[in-house]
Design an enzyme around this catalytic site. Structure first.
Site, PDB file in Angstrom:
ATOM      1  N   GLN A   1      -5.133  -2.243   9.940  1.00 45.76           N
ATOM      2  CA  GLN A   1      -4.816  -3.488   9.247  1.00 45.76           C
ATOM      3  C   GLN A   1      -5.374  -4.670  10.035  1.00 45.76           C
ATOM      4  OE1 GLN A   1      -3.186  -3.251   6.215  1.00 45.76           O
ATOM      5  NE2 GLN A   1      -3.547  -5.448   5.947  1.00 45.76           N
TER       6      GLN A   1
ATOM      7  N   ASP B   1     -11.798   2.149   4.116  1.00 46.81           N
ATOM      8  CA  ASP B   1     -12.077   0.724   3.916  1.00 46.81           C
ATOM      9  C   ASP B   1     -13.581   0.467   3.741  1.00 46.81           C
ATOM     10  OD1 ASP B   1      -9.903  -0.960   3.652  1.00 46.81           O
ATOM     11  OD2 ASP B   1      -9.586  -1.221   5.809  1.00 46.81           O
TER      12      ASP B   1
ATOM     13  N   LYS C   1       0.832  -1.204   0.000  1.00 47.03           N
ATOM     14  CA  LYS C   1       0.000   0.000   0.000  1.00 47.03           C
ATOM     15  C   LYS C   1       0.870   1.260   0.000  1.00 47.03           C
ATOM     16  CE  LYS C   1      -3.720  -2.565   2.243  1.00 47.03           C
ATOM     17  NZ  LYS C   1      -4.390  -2.975   3.499  1.00 47.03           N
TER      18      LYS C   1
END
Ligand code: NDP
Ligand code: NDP
Lengths: 312, 312
Positions: free
Chosen positions: B109, B132, B65
């Protein structure tokens, strides 16, 4: 012998009697409320309805809710605001109800006049008092696999209560929900899906509705089109829940009309194993579930009060 | 002539090339970001990643990322917290990022160590920075007919971008989504449904998956079981999106393993009209959509800043 089998297969479906189920739920609520009132004299479940303007249909629904609440010991109060109330005034009113510890559930009677934004108003109701289950947080928790809403929308919740009362097994079953509104079709989809049915969500853009209905072991119709779903489409032995409540002209009635569902009842009932009539099926469950949600909200408030102040 | 027709019908499917689509999206983002930076020197899109502990797989994803962000002009920063961080410390950290105007997107995460409650942590991220798309408000707005989420979960959004890039028509189509996780299956269901496909949501309790897949014009597989969906089940001309990314042992490979999807690719590609390979299909889209969501968040923040202070 063959003709006996055929007769058995074509025997009329079991009637899913929403009046009876709702009466028994209301009786249970009445007993539980009375018991809690006896144990905790301060326990006084209250539902606040906010009505804007004076649409006759809305006023009728509101009166039904007040009466049904009174019968089982829930105080349903009505705040009527003028049809020309501003959005800010309405929001202030809702905020005051949110802040009032004596109010456990709040609903805003829909539809609202055009100058008011229904989604802004719906979102303004505290999630913890949202007994209609329309708040996006309650809808999101209903959708999410790993979450549970504080409140589930009343008609969908009533449908699940009917299926439970008639012991309809859902896990592994093939189901179709026809209609995808935020207040009926979509939440029913989520509830059936969480109960491990395999669900297809159909709507006005669906191409081959007939084929899809033919395969379904459970059919939920929430469309608003009289007898859209033909009886002949219903799979032998399917369970049919008809949410549709459509007025059609009928000269033989005093009122000049009668109510029909979204399913062609007369034919469907010869193929289904169980079916809701219209009226008297899903209809009576909705107000009943609103009262149940309000009772749950009041119980949560009582539990929180009994637990005493929390340290943050 | 008959044999020519048969040959045409059995020609291998068009490959849905996720690498190519993601490269073109990233190129577009890079151009748009550069243009905004030129016009507004203070424009500096930033994604904050919170990683708890040091799982090697998580660290790998985080590095991907950071690198992908750097390439197009998004600053991806990493806050690493020790595996034994308390829930309260982690929440404080997230709140600080919520309050930091220089941070536009925040992701935690996953998976988190067992002592931390993933749903509490996910809900703590500000809805406006939830790139997200996991927050219940964003999920609820995705589900609701009358609402739009601020952010849509990245893999589902990537699937829709692939379908769009290959001009797959959705309205009125019969689709099946196999798998109903909050991060893939469920949001894909909602996106397809909002695009007016008729969608069936299947899962581990589904009885006759083969029959359902056979009827589908669009198949989305997000299960995590290698080649669960047999190629022979795929309807002639269907579009197949395979989200599954499963490692299976393979002695012929240096690594000792290879990646396979949830669909039996070799056979399915002879029946489908278009299909994603694994790897190289859905996989590359996910990080790309995370960057797109971050860019959108940064643009919204810029627009708000340019609009100046608002009066409440
Ligand atoms: N307590 C009770 O008994 C209640 C009864 N009702 C009744 O249930 C019915 C549905 O109500 P509600 O959900 O509010 O209605 P909406 O009008 O909000 O939604 C109707 C749905 O049906 C779909 N639809 C319309 N035409 C067709 C068609 N030809 N084929 C397939 N789908 C179609 C629409 O599709 P699209 O999304 O594509 O437009 C839409 O999703 C009404 O009859 C209403 O009176 C409702 C609430 C409570
Ligand atoms: N960027 C990418 O390419 C990404 C790829 N993935 C991959 O996608 C796949 C799915 O991931 P994720 O959604 O997180 O997985 P989850 O394990 O969270 O969900 C799996 C889903 O598949 C269903 N399922 C399991 N077994 C069967 C079966 N035999 N038949 C039908 N359904 C079944 C489960 O049903 P039930 O709910 O009943 O248990 C569940 O809904 C994995 O291979 C993962 O690696 C995931 C995310 C991103």
């Amino acid at each position: 012998m063959a003709s006996t089998a055929a007769t058995a297969a074509n025997a009329a479906a079991r009637l899913i009697d929403g009046k009876a189920v709702s009466a028994s739920v209301r009786a249970r609520l009445q007993t539980e409320i009375a018991a809690l009132k006896a144990a905790h004299p301060s326990f006084a479940p209250r539902l606040a309805i906010v009505q804007v303007g004076a649409r006759p249909d809305s006023s009728l629904y509101v009166r039904m809710k007040i009466k049904a609440g009174a019968e089982i010991g829930i105080n349903v109060t009505l705040d009527t605001l003028p049809a020309e109330v501003t959005q800010l005034e309405l929001l202030r009113h809702i905020h005051a109800l949110n802040d009032n510890p004596e109010v456990h559930g709040i609903i805003v009677q829909l539809p609202l006049p055009k100058h008011l934004d229904e989604s802004v108003i719906t979102e303004a109701v505290s999630v913890a008092k949202d007994v209609d289950g329309f708040h996006t947080l309650n809808m999101g928790s209903l959708a999410k696999r790993a979450a549970h809403p504080l409140f589930t929308a009343c008609t969908p919740k009533g449908i699940m209560a009917l299926l439970k009362a008639y012991d309809v097994q859902l896990a592994g079953k093939q189901a179709i929900v026809v209609g995808r509104s935020d207040i009926v079709g979509l939440p029913v989809f989520h509830l059936l899906q969480k109960a491990n049915a395999t669900v297809t969500l159909a709507h006005s853009r669906t191409k081959d509705l007939k084929m899809l209905v033919r395969e379904a072991e459970i059919v939920i119709a929430a469309v608003g089109v009289p007898e859209l779903i033909k009886g002949e489409w219903i799979r032998q032995g399917a369970v049919v829940i008809d949410v549709g409540t459509n007025a059609v002209p009928d000269a033989t009635k005093k009122s000049g009309q009668r109510w029909v569902g979204d399913v062609e009842y007369a034919v469907a009932k010869m193929r289904a194993s169980a079916i809701t009539p219209v009226p008297g099926g899903v209809g009576p469950m909705t107000v009943c579930m609103l009262l149940e949600n309000t009772f749950e909200a009041a119980k949560r408030a009582l539990d929180a009060a009994l637990a005493g102040p929390t340290i943050h």
